[in-house]
Design an enzyme around this catalytic site. Sequence first.
Site, PDB file in Angstrom:
ATOM      1  N   ASN A 149      30.170  46.042  32.963  1.00 45.92           N
ATOM      2  CA  ASN A 149      29.257  45.852  31.827  1.00 45.92           C
ATOM      3  C   ASN A 149      27.961  45.134  32.187  1.00 45.92           C
ATOM      4  O   ASN A 149      26.945  45.329  31.539  1.00 45.92           O
ATOM      5  CB  ASN A 149      29.976  45.164  30.660  1.00 45.92           C
ATOM      6  CG  ASN A 149      30.447  43.765  31.009  1.00 45.92           C
ATOM      7  OD1 ASN A 149      30.917  43.525  32.108  1.00 45.92           O
ATOM      8  ND2 ASN A 149      30.311  42.853  30.081  1.00 45.92           N
ATOM      9  N   LYS A 172      35.549  44.680  45.327  1.00 50.44           N
ATOM     10  CA  LYS A 172      36.005  45.918  44.682  1.00 50.44           C
ATOM     11  C   LYS A 172      35.271  46.047  43.356  1.00 50.44           C
ATOM     12  O   LYS A 172      35.681  45.484  42.338  1.00 50.44           O
ATOM     13  CB  LYS A 172      37.522  45.825  44.453  1.00 50.44           C
ATOM     14  CG  LYS A 172      38.282  47.133  44.509  1.00 50.44           C
ATOM     15  CD  LYS A 172      37.783  48.201  43.572  1.00 50.44           C
ATOM     16  CE  LYS A 172      38.504  48.211  42.256  1.00 50.44           C
ATOM     17  NZ  LYS A 172      37.840  49.047  41.233  1.00 50.44           N
ATOM     18  N   PRO A 173      34.138  46.788  43.349  1.00 49.18           N
ATOM     19  CA  PRO A 173      33.411  46.952  42.082  1.00 49.18           C
ATOM     20  C   PRO A 173      34.152  47.902  41.152  1.00 49.18           C
ATOM     21  O   PRO A 173      35.063  48.621  41.575  1.00 49.18           O
ATOM     22  CB  PRO A 173      32.083  47.570  42.536  1.00 49.18           C
ATOM     23  CG  PRO A 173      32.362  48.249  43.824  1.00 49.18           C
ATOM     24  CD  PRO A 173      33.517  47.527  44.470  1.00 49.18           C
ATOM     25  N   SER A 174      33.735  47.913  39.904  1.00 50.43           N
ATOM     26  CA  SER A 174      34.371  48.790  38.918  1.00 50.43           C
ATOM     27  C   SER A 174      34.199  50.256  39.310  1.00 50.43           C
ATOM     28  O   SER A 174      33.156  50.672  39.799  1.00 50.43           O
ATOM     29  CB  SER A 174      33.735  48.562  37.549  1.00 50.43           C
ATOM     30  OG  SER A 174      34.160  49.577  36.658  1.00 50.43           O
ATOM     31  N   GLY A 222      37.035  40.796  34.198  1.00 52.54           N
ATOM     32  CA  GLY A 222      37.445  42.062  33.585  1.00 52.54           C
ATOM     33  C   GLY A 222      38.348  41.810  32.400  1.00 52.54           C
ATOM     34  O   GLY A 222      38.309  40.727  31.793  1.00 52.54           O
ATOM     35  N   SER A 223      39.174  42.792  32.082  1.00 45.28           N
ATOM     36  CA  SER A 223      39.957  42.702  30.847  1.00 45.28           C
ATOM     37  C   SER A 223      41.132  41.728  30.996  1.00 45.28           C
ATOM     38  O   SER A 223      41.621  41.468  32.100  1.00 45.28           O
ATOM     39  CB  SER A 223      40.489  44.088  30.479  1.00 45.28           C
ATOM     40  OG  SER A 223      41.446  44.487  31.427  1.00 45.28           O
ATOM     41  N   GLU A 244      38.059  35.550  34.695  1.00 44.31           N
ATOM     42  CA  GLU A 244      37.069  35.540  33.609  1.00 44.31           C
ATOM     43  C   GLU A 244      37.305  36.818  32.823  1.00 44.31           C
ATOM     44  O   GLU A 244      36.887  37.896  33.237  1.00 44.31           O
ATOM     45  CB  GLU A 244      35.635  35.499  34.171  1.00 44.31           C
ATOM     46  CG  GLU A 244      35.379  34.363  35.128  1.00 44.31           C
ATOM     47  CD  GLU A 244      35.627  32.984  34.519  1.00 44.31           C
ATOM     48  OE1 GLU A 244      35.223  32.768  33.361  1.00 44.31           O
ATOM     49  OE2 GLU A 244      36.232  32.141  35.206  1.00 44.31           O
ATOM     50  N   CYS A 278      30.869  40.203  27.383  1.00 46.29           N
ATOM     51  CA  CYS A 278      32.101  39.417  27.201  1.00 46.29           C
ATOM     52  C   CYS A 278      31.949  38.445  26.043  1.00 46.29           C
ATOM     53  O   CYS A 278      32.891  38.220  25.297  1.00 46.29           O
ATOM     54  CB  CYS A 278      32.487  38.700  28.487  1.00 46.29           C
ATOM     55  SG  CYS A 278      31.189  37.666  29.176  1.00 46.29           S
TER      56      CYS A 278
HETATM   57  P1  NAD Z   1      39.060  45.941  33.866  1.00 36.91           P
HETATM   58  O1  NAD Z   1      39.900  44.723  34.024  1.00 36.91           O
HETATM   59  O2  NAD Z   1      39.671  47.177  33.386  1.00 36.91           O
HETATM   60  O3  NAD Z   1      38.373  46.294  35.266  1.00 36.91           O
HETATM   61  C1  NAD Z   1      37.718  45.301  36.018  1.00 36.91           C
HETATM   62  C2  NAD Z   1      38.067  45.500  37.481  1.00 36.91           C
HETATM   63  O4  NAD Z   1      39.475  45.324  37.653  1.00 36.91           O
HETATM   64  C3  NAD Z   1      37.732  46.895  37.976  1.00 36.91           C
HETATM   65  O5  NAD Z   1      37.191  46.799  39.263  1.00 36.91           O
HETATM   66  C4  NAD Z   1      39.092  47.583  37.982  1.00 36.91           C
HETATM   67  O6  NAD Z   1      39.200  48.641  38.900  1.00 36.91           O
HETATM   68  C5  NAD Z   1      40.009  46.451  38.365  1.00 36.91           C
HETATM   69  N1  NAD Z   1      41.405  46.650  37.990  1.00 36.91           N
HETATM   70  C6  NAD Z   1      41.908  47.407  36.988  1.00 36.91           C
HETATM   71  N2  NAD Z   1      43.256  47.315  36.958  1.00 36.91           N
HETATM   72  C7  NAD Z   1      43.609  46.469  37.957  1.00 36.91           C
HETATM   73  C8  NAD Z   1      44.859  45.931  38.409  1.00 36.91           C
HETATM   74  N3  NAD Z   1      46.014  46.255  37.836  1.00 36.91           N
HETATM   75  N4  NAD Z   1      44.837  45.036  39.430  1.00 36.91           N
HETATM   76  C9  NAD Z   1      43.683  44.672  40.007  1.00 36.91           C
HETATM   77  N5  NAD Z   1      42.474  45.163  39.629  1.00 36.91           N
HETATM   78  C10 NAD Z   1      42.439  46.046  38.614  1.00 36.91           C
HETATM   79  O7  NAD Z   1      37.830  45.495  32.946  1.00 36.91           O
HETATM   80  P2  NAD Z   1      36.548  46.371  32.583  1.00 36.91           P
HETATM   81  O8  NAD Z   1      36.900  47.352  31.551  1.00 36.91           O
HETATM   82  O9  NAD Z   1      35.896  46.837  33.809  1.00 36.91           O
HETATM   83  O10 NAD Z   1      35.591  45.268  31.974  1.00 36.91           O
HETATM   84  C11 NAD Z   1      35.521  44.954  30.623  1.00 36.91           C
HETATM   85  C12 NAD Z   1      36.229  43.653  30.358  1.00 36.91           C
HETATM   86  O11 NAD Z   1      35.655  42.617  31.166  1.00 36.91           O
HETATM   87  C13 NAD Z   1      36.102  43.157  28.943  1.00 36.91           C
HETATM   88  O12 NAD Z   1      37.364  42.712  28.514  1.00 36.91           O
HETATM   89  C14 NAD Z   1      35.129  41.980  29.045  1.00 36.91           C
HETATM   90  O13 NAD Z   1      35.279  41.022  28.038  1.00 36.91           O
HETATM   91  C15 NAD Z   1      35.463  41.454  30.389  1.00 36.91           C
HETATM   92  N6  NAD Z   1      34.379  40.647  30.945  1.00 36.91           N
HETATM   93  C16 NAD Z   1      34.544  39.288  30.982  1.00 36.91           C
HETATM   94  C17 NAD Z   1      33.519  38.474  31.463  1.00 36.91           C
HETATM   95  C18 NAD Z   1      33.681  36.972  31.484  1.00 36.91           C
HETATM   96  O14 NAD Z   1      32.893  36.304  32.116  1.00 36.91           O
HETATM   97  N7  NAD Z   1      34.681  36.422  30.817  1.00 36.91           N
HETATM   98  C19 NAD Z   1      32.343  39.066  31.940  1.00 36.91           C
HETATM   99  C20 NAD Z   1      32.209  40.447  31.896  1.00 36.91           C
HETATM  100  C21 NAD Z   1      33.247  41.239  31.402  1.00 36.91           C
END
Ligand code: NAD
Length: 477
Positions: A149, A172-174, A222-223, A244, A278
């Site tokens: 994002n 490991k980027p998204s 991430g999530s 985070e 986020c």
């Molecule tokens: P996501 O967790 O689906 O993906 C983020 C990363 O994690 C990706 O690189 C993905 O490939 C990897 N990933 C997915 N499954 C995994 C697993 N089982 N083990 C290890 N890695 C794995 O999140 P997203 O959809 O890319 O991002 C959106 C989310 O990120 C939202 O929930 C948002 O609130 C959050 N976010 C939080 C902050 C913060 O600072 N708190 C900042 C930005 C985004």
Amino acid sequence: MYTVAQLIGGVWGAGGAGGELVVHDPADGSPVTTVPVATADEVAKAVEAAQETATEWAGTAPADRAAALHRAADAVEAAAEELAQATTAEMGKPLDDARGGVAAGIGTLRQYAELAPVRGGRTLHGGQSSIDFMAPEPHGVVAAITPWNDPVAVSCGLLGAALVTGNVVLYKPSERTPATGWLLAKALDSALPAGALSLLTGGGEVGAALAGQAVDVVAHVGSTATGRQIAAAGARTGAKVLLENGGSDALVVDSDVDPVWAAEQAALGCFANAGQICVAVERIYVHREVAEDFVDALTQRAEALTMGPGRDPGTQLGPLVDRRHRDHVHGQVTAATAEGARVRTGGTVPDGPGAFYPATVVADCRHEMTLVREETFGPVAPVIVVDSFTEGLRCAADSPYGLAATVLTGSMSHAQRAWRELPVGTVKVNSVFGGAPGGAAQPRRGSGQGFGYGPELLDEFSTVKTVHIEAPGGGHW
Ligand code: NAD
């Protein structure tokens, strides 16, 4: 069309036997990027290679590491426009926002380059013939797993802080913004010794394989669902886990504020980056006395936004990252309406290509609805009317998340109550965004653990060695 390559053990183009993913432009569905997928074996080999480089990078003088990070920031600056274009092409945000994210990332790299070499530890004088000191050291190998994002700003923070404190990094980027990650890794790698940075690409399974390896730290932005899986992996491997994660940030609107100004704040908080921030406003508790005027003004604001491709200069609301995510957002809106909420504007999936979703205002929501309690991550403003500021605060505090919250109030005592009573990492009073440069916060509950930003992130990526020295023979030095 971007063709992404991995960086393993200092070699660009290594691996990728796990297949190939294609990323599509969320504005029109056209293919933008092809990206190799790492196998679990490649991930293991990359970790092994990183472990071999770790001692040398850790032994580099802090000032030399900082100088390398400054050169890396120069390289990112030289690639800034390309990075912004790639971000918009892959995840859809308006180009100026993407440029802002890149500029923020460069600023963070430079800030860490300045701060890291001047850090020190405590010294203790236990007696005349002894001294103790606490020296920061790198952890070793860091896995940095990032979202889409705000891909450059978030990645620069994690990578800059981890590298400058002497860790080697596996990045490991998204899978939704891999070309952006690849361009960033190329720029950073050009200023670093071979092997200090590795790039692994692919989806969640690659992140999971990495998090399951014998690394020293896993930093994940991430999530929440992913964060929990990474925390479980860390419990098995012993890696430190920095998380985070997601949020469901509340906005509480008090009875004494101008409802039109409050609606401007709410629109910014809910609709910027199409709600994919986020700390976006995810739920609004508005005092009954101003609720009607507030919802009218918010609806007008939502309807005035220009929706379009991020590359068009007039665009204020870009598409969502992809159709899978749009289904998630729309699913929450339709579930809320089925439970009695009322869509004032938006709430329908437009015809045509891409993953567009209109700015949506949903009135008559209730605190228990999934749209309110869970993270939506879309341009949706769910409004709940409350009878008192106290009720607004109580609802805001009642959440499985604990990232941030905002209150809009003219009352100093209400502002004081808000920052004391809300169980979140950041409380904002009278502004949905902002915060001083270099600021940091600790998320709570499902939103994560540890500092993901600011100078404190340098501490997260360091461990401390305590040394006790006595004069030989207990006498003279
Ligand atoms: P996501 O967790 O689906 O993906 C983020 C990363 O994690 C990706 O690189 C993905 O490939 C990897 N990933 C997915 N499954 C995994 C697993 N089982 N083990 C290890 N890695 C794995 O999140 P997203 O959809 O890319 O991002 C959106 C989310 O990120 C939202 O929930 C948002 O609130 C959050 N976010 C939080 C902050 C913060 O600072 N708190 C900042 C930005 C985004």
